[in-house]
Design an enzyme around this catalytic site. Structure first.
Site, PDB file in Angstrom:
ATOM      1  N   SER A  80       0.822  -1.213   0.000  1.00 11.17           N
ATOM      2  CA  SER A  80       0.000   0.000   0.000  1.00 11.17           C
ATOM      3  C   SER A  80       0.850   1.254   0.000  1.00 11.17           C
ATOM      4  O   SER A  80       0.370   2.323  -0.355  1.00 11.17           O
ATOM      5  CB  SER A  80      -0.858   0.055   1.262  1.00 11.17           C
ATOM      6  N   HIS A 135      -2.267  -3.116  -6.640  1.00 16.01           N
ATOM      7  CA  HIS A 135      -2.821  -2.772  -5.332  1.00 16.01           C
ATOM      8  C   HIS A 135      -4.332  -2.950  -5.334  1.00 16.01           C
ATOM      9  O   HIS A 135      -5.071  -2.147  -5.913  1.00 16.01           O
ATOM     10  CB  HIS A 135      -2.437  -1.327  -4.971  1.00 16.01           C
ATOM     11  N   GLU A 154      -5.071  -0.375  -8.326  1.00 12.30           N
ATOM     12  CA  GLU A 154      -4.052   0.579  -8.759  1.00 12.30           C
ATOM     13  C   GLU A 154      -2.886  -0.240  -9.311  1.00 12.30           C
ATOM     14  O   GLU A 154      -2.343  -1.093  -8.607  1.00 12.30           O
ATOM     15  CB  GLU A 154      -3.590   1.437  -7.577  1.00 12.30           C
ATOM     16  N   ASN A 156      -4.617   5.691  -1.026  1.00 11.49           N
ATOM     17  CA  ASN A 156      -4.115   5.746   0.344  1.00 11.49           C
ATOM     18  C   ASN A 156      -3.473   7.079   0.670  1.00 11.49           C
ATOM     19  O   ASN A 156      -3.521   7.535   1.817  1.00 11.49           O
ATOM     20  CB  ASN A 156      -3.130   4.603   0.604  1.00 11.49           C
TER      21      ASN A 156
END
Ligand SMILES: NC(=O)c1ccc[n+]([C@@H]2O[C@H](COP(=O)([O-])OP(=O)(O)OC[C@H]3O[C@@H](n4cnc5c(N)ncnc54)[C@H](O)[C@@H]3O)[C@@H](O)[C@H]2O)c1
Length: 596
Positions: free
Chosen positions: A121, A142, A154, A192
């Site tokens: 992440s 991700h 992602e 994130n």
């Protein structure tokens, strides 16, 4: 020619890994699922079984499909089992040295053409890739939590990832029914980077006893339409994982203090309170791994009687003002059975408010939500006045006049002279300190903030803002009134932005900064938040709806009060406002609305 992915490996079957296994197996791809020990493997298998059984119970997966799904998964201990797969996705804990070690081993075990992907992440995919002899075949994929549900992936390419590897992974994402955004290797990627500052801030509010866990979560769910509140989300992510992500983002992302993990997170991790996976985090769960919250010693007593405890009786309510908020609030109180005295600056304004309330109530009748008698009764409960003297015998006054401190202070000074003792005086201010308004009276203990959201008749949330002088009785009264209106009242301290705006606007501002830095596009950032985090709107859609000028003003207030360097308004936001691009209302903001 594009690669065929007939079998993939997943390393680590925790919160994310088990979900990723499910995604592949559901889509007909064979999976070798790897853990570190037999015990961990059993837990991973239980994670997968739990999730697919829930899907069957909800009617989202046929039993036969579940069985077929499980038959595609080969559970193994140790990386050697991955020698024949076309792609490996690593989902072990968020530690660089661990991931580097695993990638070095994978490089030795896997066939030369295999792609090696990390689900990290926040760590650098580039740094992970250099642990192998094939960094051009290393990529970030991700997934979002829960992986079977969230539509986004992602795809993170480093400066050395081959273009064909990126293209093949993008095609695979499509085959899995996911929407991908492809980006470069930056701490936190899109989602994130925008999410974790907000989560950390929410934890600091809780740690500082600014509001309870239930109220913080309810505020963001009901005020912003988010699928879950920030503390419940921390529990879902896992506090250990969240800690590592914050810590890495802090170190990699320019040492932004907002990413320095709040001390409470570390304490909870040390104490084994990891969230859902350990059965307890901010909330307590039925058992480890269960999504079902059970009451604990922090759970508030939710009964009407408890809400009314210590509250004063309210029957007659004065509303001062004639704008959007005042009009909505008048309707809300009248509909809920309160006698209302509306005070405006003249008959003309009152007539306008009356028409608006009537039109809105009529809509309720047309939609079958309100009977004609109820509409007439509600309208009949409203008394129209142009003088504050008519508020002498009300039990509660809600002020919703222009957002200027001098005006509000003068009004509260007048109310102090006119109103009977014991009345609760409430302001709907969204940005001014409630204490300033309270101190314009001789009875600051009776003054509270009642921050309604727009449109008041629709939005289910009210922030009850207590100053350091507000009495518990006044807060209890405000809370009970919210409940009687059918709204959720969340109690918070008297700080800029209360709960919702303080958590929402810095995130929006961060999105503008990300766009300004050319890391991604407005469309991809909006996708990332909607499809990765389940937000009802992306940040640029929301900014255009709220208005860029309003957003800038709120962000400036937050910055001025909290002096947090990371809250400084994004220059791009300032420039758009200066240029008159204010969002939908002016036809153009981040997007051009005139051509749609
Ligand atoms: N939790 C989230 O919401 C989320 C979302 C997206 C991405 N991620 C990322 O996914 C990765 C995994 O996070 P998580 O939350 O699933 O962690 P987790 O702690 O729930 O699971 C990690 C698993 O890896 C296993 N493991 C540890 N060492 C191993 C080894 N040497 N070989 C095989 N397995 C090993 C552990 O036994 C555990 O089951 C992290 O990089 C995290 O940043 C997490």
């Amino acid at each position: 020619m594009a690669r065929e992915f007939t079998s993939v490996g997943v390393v680590g079957l925790g919160t994310m890994g088990a979900g990723i296994v499910e995604v592949f197996a559901r889509n007909g791809i064979d999976v070798v699922a790897v853990e570190i020990s037999e015990a961990a493997l059993a837990r991973g298998r239980a994670n997968l079984t739990g999730s697919t059984d829930r899907a069957v119970a909800k009617g989202k997966l046929a039993e036969a499909d579940r069985d077929a799904l499980h038959s595609r998964v080969d559970f193994q201990v140790g990386l050697d089992a991955l020698h024949a797969v076309d792609l490996v996705i690593e989902a072990v804990p968020e530690h660089l040295d661990l991931k580097q070690r695993i990638f070095a081993q994978l490089d030795k075990v896997c066939k030369p053409e295999a792609i090696l992907a990390t689900n990290t992440s926040s760590l650098s995919v580039t740094e992970i890739s250099v642990a192998t002899t094939r960094p051009n075949q290393v990529i970030g994929i991700h997934f979002f939590n829960p992986a079977p549900v969230m539509k986004l992936v992602e795809v993170v390419r480093t400066v050395v990832t081959s273009a064909d590897v990126v293209a093949d992974v993008e095609a695979l994402g499509e085959r899995l029914g996911k929407v991908d955004v492809t980006i470069s290797d930056r701490a936190g990627f899109i989602a994130n980077a925008l999410l974790f500052g907000y989560l950390n801030h929410a934890v600091s509010m809780f740690e500082g006893r600014y509001a309870t866990r239930e109220d913080i979560d309810a505020a963001m769910k009901l005020g912003c339409g988010l699928p879950m509140g920030p503390l419940a989300l921390m529990d879902l992510i896992g506090l250990d994982t969240a800690y590592e992500i914050l810590d890495t983002m802090y170190r990699r992302g320019g040492r932004d203090r907002r990413h320095a993990p709040v001390p409470l997170i570390k304490q909870m991790v040390t104490a084994g309170l990891l969230g859902r996976k350990s059965g307890r985090g901010f909330y307590t769960y039925e058992r480890p791994g269960s999504p079902v919250v059970v009451p604990d010693d922090q759970t508030p007593v939710a009964s009407q009687a408890a809400l009314a405890d210590g509250a004063r009786a309210i029957a007659k309510v004065g509303v001062v003002g004639s704008g959007t908020m005042a009009t909505g609030i008048i309707e809300v109180f009248a509909k809920a059975g309160y006698e209302v005295v509306s005070v405006t600056r003249g008959a003309e304004k009152s007539a306008k408010v009356f028409e608006t309330v009537k039109t809105s109530l009529n809509k309720g009748v047309v939609r079958g939500k309100l009977s004609e008698e109820d509409r007439e009764a509600a309208l009949g409960r409203i008394n129209w006045s142009a003088t504050l003297e008519h508020l002498a015998d009300v039990d509660l006054v809600v002020e919703a006049v222009v957002e200027e401190l001098s005006v509000k202070k003068a009004l509260f000074a007048s109310l102090d002279e006119i109103c009977k003792p014991g009345v609760v005086l409430a302001t709907t201010t969204s940005s001014l300190p409630v204490i300033d308004v309270a101190m314009a009276t001789q009875r600051p203990a009776d003054v509270v903030g009642l921050h309604f959201f727009n449109p008041a008749p629709v939005m289910p949330l009210v922030e009850v803002v207590q100053t350091i002088r507000t009495s518990p009785e006044t807060t209890a009264t405000a809370r009970a009134v919210c409940a009687a209106l059918g709204k959720t009242g969340v109690v918070c301290g008297d700080r800029s932005g209360f709960i919702v705006n303080a958590l929402l606007f810095p995130y929006l501002n961060d999105a503008v900064k990300m766009l300004e830095a050319s890391y991604s596009t407005a469309d991809d950032i909006d996708y990332a938040m909607k499809l990765g985090c389940g937000y009802p709107m992306g940040p640029f859609e929301l900014l255009d709806v709220v208005g860029l000028d309003v957003s800038l003003a709120i962000q400036r207030e937050l910055y001025l009060e909290l002096r947090e360097p990371g809250f400084a308004p994004a220059p791009l936001l300032e420039h758009l406002v200066t240029a008159g691009y204010l969002g939908r209302k002016s036809g153009r903001g981040f997007r051009d609305h005139t051509r749609r």
